[in-house]
Motif scaffolding. Structure first.
Motif, PDB file in Angstrom:
ATOM      1  N   GLY A   1    -104.538  -9.027 -63.489  1.00 27.30           N
ATOM      2  CA  GLY A   1    -103.716 -10.133 -63.019  1.00 27.30           C
ATOM      3  C   GLY A   1    -103.678 -10.291 -61.508  1.00 27.30           C
ATOM      4  O   GLY A   1    -102.919 -11.099 -60.985  1.00 27.30           O
TER       5      GLY A   1
ATOM      6  N   HIS B   1    -100.469   1.326 -65.169  1.00 22.99           N
ATOM      7  CA  HIS B   1    -101.077   0.436 -64.173  1.00 22.99           C
ATOM      8  C   HIS B   1    -100.816   0.928 -62.745  1.00 22.99           C
ATOM      9  O   HIS B   1    -101.654   0.735 -61.863  1.00 22.99           O
ATOM     10  CB  HIS B   1    -100.609  -1.003 -64.382  1.00 22.99           C
ATOM     11  CG  HIS B   1    -101.157  -1.602 -65.631  1.00 22.99           C
ATOM     12  ND1 HIS B   1    -102.487  -1.934 -65.779  1.00 22.99           N
ATOM     13  CD2 HIS B   1    -100.573  -1.878 -66.828  1.00 22.99           C
ATOM     14  CE1 HIS B   1    -102.693  -2.397 -67.002  1.00 22.99           C
ATOM     15  NE2 HIS B   1    -101.552  -2.376 -67.652  1.00 22.99           N
TER      16      HIS B   1
ATOM     17  N   LEU C   1     -92.839  -6.018 -70.787  1.00 22.73           N
ATOM     18  CA  LEU C   1     -93.759  -4.923 -70.495  1.00 22.73           C
ATOM     19  C   LEU C   1     -93.033  -3.589 -70.622  1.00 22.73           C
ATOM     20  O   LEU C   1     -91.978  -3.404 -70.025  1.00 22.73           O
ATOM     21  CB  LEU C   1     -94.268  -5.043 -69.061  1.00 22.73           C
ATOM     22  CG  LEU C   1     -95.547  -5.794 -68.843  1.00 22.73           C
ATOM     23  CD1 LEU C   1     -95.893  -5.748 -67.371  1.00 22.73           C
ATOM     24  CD2 LEU C   1     -96.677  -5.178 -69.644  1.00 22.73           C
TER      25      LEU C   1
ATOM     26  N   LYS D   1     -97.918 -13.250 -62.502  1.00 23.22           N
ATOM     27  CA  LYS D   1     -98.687 -13.806 -63.616  1.00 23.22           C
ATOM     28  C   LYS D   1     -97.778 -14.467 -64.655  1.00 23.22           C
ATOM     29  O   LYS D   1     -98.000 -15.589 -65.060  1.00 23.22           O
ATOM     30  CB  LYS D   1     -99.493 -12.692 -64.276  1.00 23.22           C
ATOM     31  CG  LYS D   1    -100.500 -13.175 -65.283  1.00 23.22           C
ATOM     32  CD  LYS D   1    -101.423 -12.049 -65.676  1.00 23.22           C
ATOM     33  CE  LYS D   1    -102.598 -12.551 -66.492  1.00 23.22           C
ATOM     34  NZ  LYS D   1    -103.588 -11.520 -66.691  1.00 23.22           N
TER      35      LYS D   1
ATOM     36  N   PHE E   1     -97.865  -8.553 -62.033  1.00 23.05           N
ATOM     37  CA  PHE E   1     -97.394  -8.891 -63.384  1.00 23.05           C
ATOM     38  C   PHE E   1     -96.296  -9.943 -63.307  1.00 23.05           C
ATOM     39  O   PHE E   1     -96.226 -10.851 -64.113  1.00 23.05           O
ATOM     40  CB  PHE E   1     -96.888  -7.647 -64.125  1.00 23.05           C
ATOM     41  CG  PHE E   1     -97.999  -6.880 -64.774  1.00 23.05           C
ATOM     42  CD1 PHE E   1     -98.684  -7.408 -65.866  1.00 23.05           C
ATOM     43  CD2 PHE E   1     -98.395  -5.647 -64.290  1.00 23.05           C
ATOM     44  CE1 PHE E   1     -99.722  -6.720 -66.467  1.00 23.05           C
ATOM     45  CE2 PHE E   1     -99.444  -4.955 -64.875  1.00 23.05           C
ATOM     46  CZ  PHE E   1    -100.108  -5.486 -65.966  1.00 23.05           C
TER      47      PHE E   1
ATOM     48  N   ARG F   1     -92.089 -12.146 -68.825  1.00 25.93           N
ATOM     49  CA  ARG F   1     -93.242 -11.297 -69.110  1.00 25.93           C
ATOM     50  C   ARG F   1     -92.963  -9.864 -68.654  1.00 25.93           C
ATOM     51  O   ARG F   1     -93.279  -8.907 -69.336  1.00 25.93           O
ATOM     52  CB  ARG F   1     -94.481 -11.865 -68.414  1.00 25.93           C
ATOM     53  CG  ARG F   1     -95.698 -10.969 -68.347  1.00 25.93           C
ATOM     54  CD  ARG F   1     -96.422 -10.876 -69.698  1.00 25.93           C
ATOM     55  NE  ARG F   1     -97.063  -9.570 -69.839  1.00 25.93           N
ATOM     56  CZ  ARG F   1     -98.337  -9.367 -69.693  1.00 25.93           C
ATOM     57  NH1 ARG F   1     -99.131 -10.342 -69.429  1.00 25.93           N
ATOM     58  NH2 ARG F   1     -98.843  -8.143 -69.842  1.00 25.93           N
ATOM     59  N   GLU F   2     -92.350  -9.765 -67.516  1.00 26.75           N
ATOM     60  CA  GLU F   2     -92.071  -8.440 -66.974  1.00 26.75           C
ATOM     61  C   GLU F   2     -91.122  -7.659 -67.897  1.00 26.75           C
ATOM     62  O   GLU F   2     -91.303  -6.473 -68.129  1.00 26.75           O
ATOM     63  CB  GLU F   2     -91.451  -8.581 -65.587  1.00 26.75           C
ATOM     64  CG  GLU F   2     -91.427  -7.278 -64.822  1.00 26.75           C
ATOM     65  CD  GLU F   2     -90.550  -7.380 -63.588  1.00 26.75           C
ATOM     66  OE1 GLU F   2     -90.746  -6.580 -62.686  1.00 26.75           O
ATOM     67  OE2 GLU F   2     -89.674  -8.261 -63.556  1.00 26.75           O
TER      68      GLU F   2
ATOM     69  N   PRO G   1     -99.451  -3.588 -59.044  1.00 26.99           N
ATOM     70  CA  PRO G   1     -99.299  -4.173 -60.382  1.00 26.99           C
ATOM     71  C   PRO G   1     -97.871  -4.652 -60.659  1.00 26.99           C
ATOM     72  O   PRO G   1     -97.685  -5.644 -61.360  1.00 26.99           O
ATOM     73  CB  PRO G   1     -99.689  -3.037 -61.331  1.00 26.99           C
ATOM     74  CG  PRO G   1     -99.707  -1.800 -60.515  1.00 26.99           C
ATOM     75  CD  PRO G   1     -99.951  -2.211 -59.103  1.00 26.99           C
TER      76      PRO G   1
END
Ligand SMILES: Nc1ncnc2c1ncn2[C@@H]1O[C@H](COP(=O)(O)OP(=O)(O)O)[C@@H](O)[C@H]1O
Ligand SMILES: [Mg+2]
Length: 209
Positions: free
Chosen positions: A14, A164, A156, A147, A144, A152-153, A140
């Motif tokens: 990403g 990562h 994860l 992106k 992230f 999204r975070e 990262p």
């Protein structure tokens, strides 16, 4: 005989590798410079089959050493089918990930060790190394977020982030070990700002005029 130039792009997921490779391809097209864009693992029929084995969800139980050896096998084939012929005809070869990914992912994040990876890389490349490696340097944790946004975070797992973060550390080791070939580019700015930095690095190293 190797007349062309071999450029690889590295960095965490990403971080903008595909974006910058597209931008560089557009630049080379505009200038009428012979080039190919390829990726690891894969880039040729046999190597793509090996890629499918590595990435198949059916193969979740794959041993880390098995994974690393498959990457190396794919690399040897990809070099023969794609990279070497293009370099011999004098083209610029742009490759999305190469030996440094094996170092960062398998060697450091998967903990197989630097010596294991060094041996593997020597065997699979037969000494063919990039003229320059563009490392898009952006942690990262931040890429992230960029992106996928906050949502999204959240999804994860922290374990993923730890992995990562180790990959990123692996790349930082390379930046210290091989400052000539492995060029760190600050990738925290806009796509266009990063594009300018990439072009400047390629020009200052004599890869582009
Ligand atoms: N400099 C940047 N600023 C903001 N977003 C970016 C930047 N570079 C890339 N992106 C976006 O981040 C996402 C991942 O980029 P991508 O090039 O696919 O990364 P990679 O190939 O390294 O995984 C894409 O949605 C892309 O448009
Ligand atoms: Mg990509």
């Amino acid at each position: 005989m190797r007349k062309g130039k071999f450029i690889t792009f590295e960095g965490c997921e990403g971080v903008g590798k595909s974006t910058q490779i597209r931008a560089l391809k557009a630049y080379l097209e505009e200038k009428g410079i012979d080039h190919i864009v390829t990726r690891e693992p894969g880039g040729s029929a046999i190597a793509e089959k090996i890629r499918d084995i590595i990435l198949s969800s059916e193969n979740e139980g794959m041993d880390y050493a098995c994974e690393a050896l498959l990457y190396a096998a794919a690399r040897a084939q990809h070099l023969k089918d794609m990279v070497i012929p293009a370099l011999e005809r004098g083209a610029i070869v742009i490759c999305d990930r190469f030996v440094d990914s094996t170092f960062a992912y398998q060697g450091i994040a998967r903990d197989l060790g630097e010596e294991f990876v060094d041996q593997l890389n020597r065997l699979s490349t037969k000494g063919i190394m990039p003229d320059i490696t563009i490392f898009l340097d952006f942690p990262p944790q931040l890429s992230f977020k960029r992106k996928g946004g906050a949502d999204r975070e959240d999804r994860l797992e922290s374990q993923d982030m730890e992995f990562h973060a180790k990959v990123y550390e692996g790349y930082k080791i390379l930046a210290r070990q091989e400052p000539q070939r492995f060029v760190s580019i600050d990738a925290s700015g806009s796509k266009n700002e990063t594009r300018e930095k990439v072009l400047a690095a390629l020009k200052s190293r004599g890869i582009l005029e």
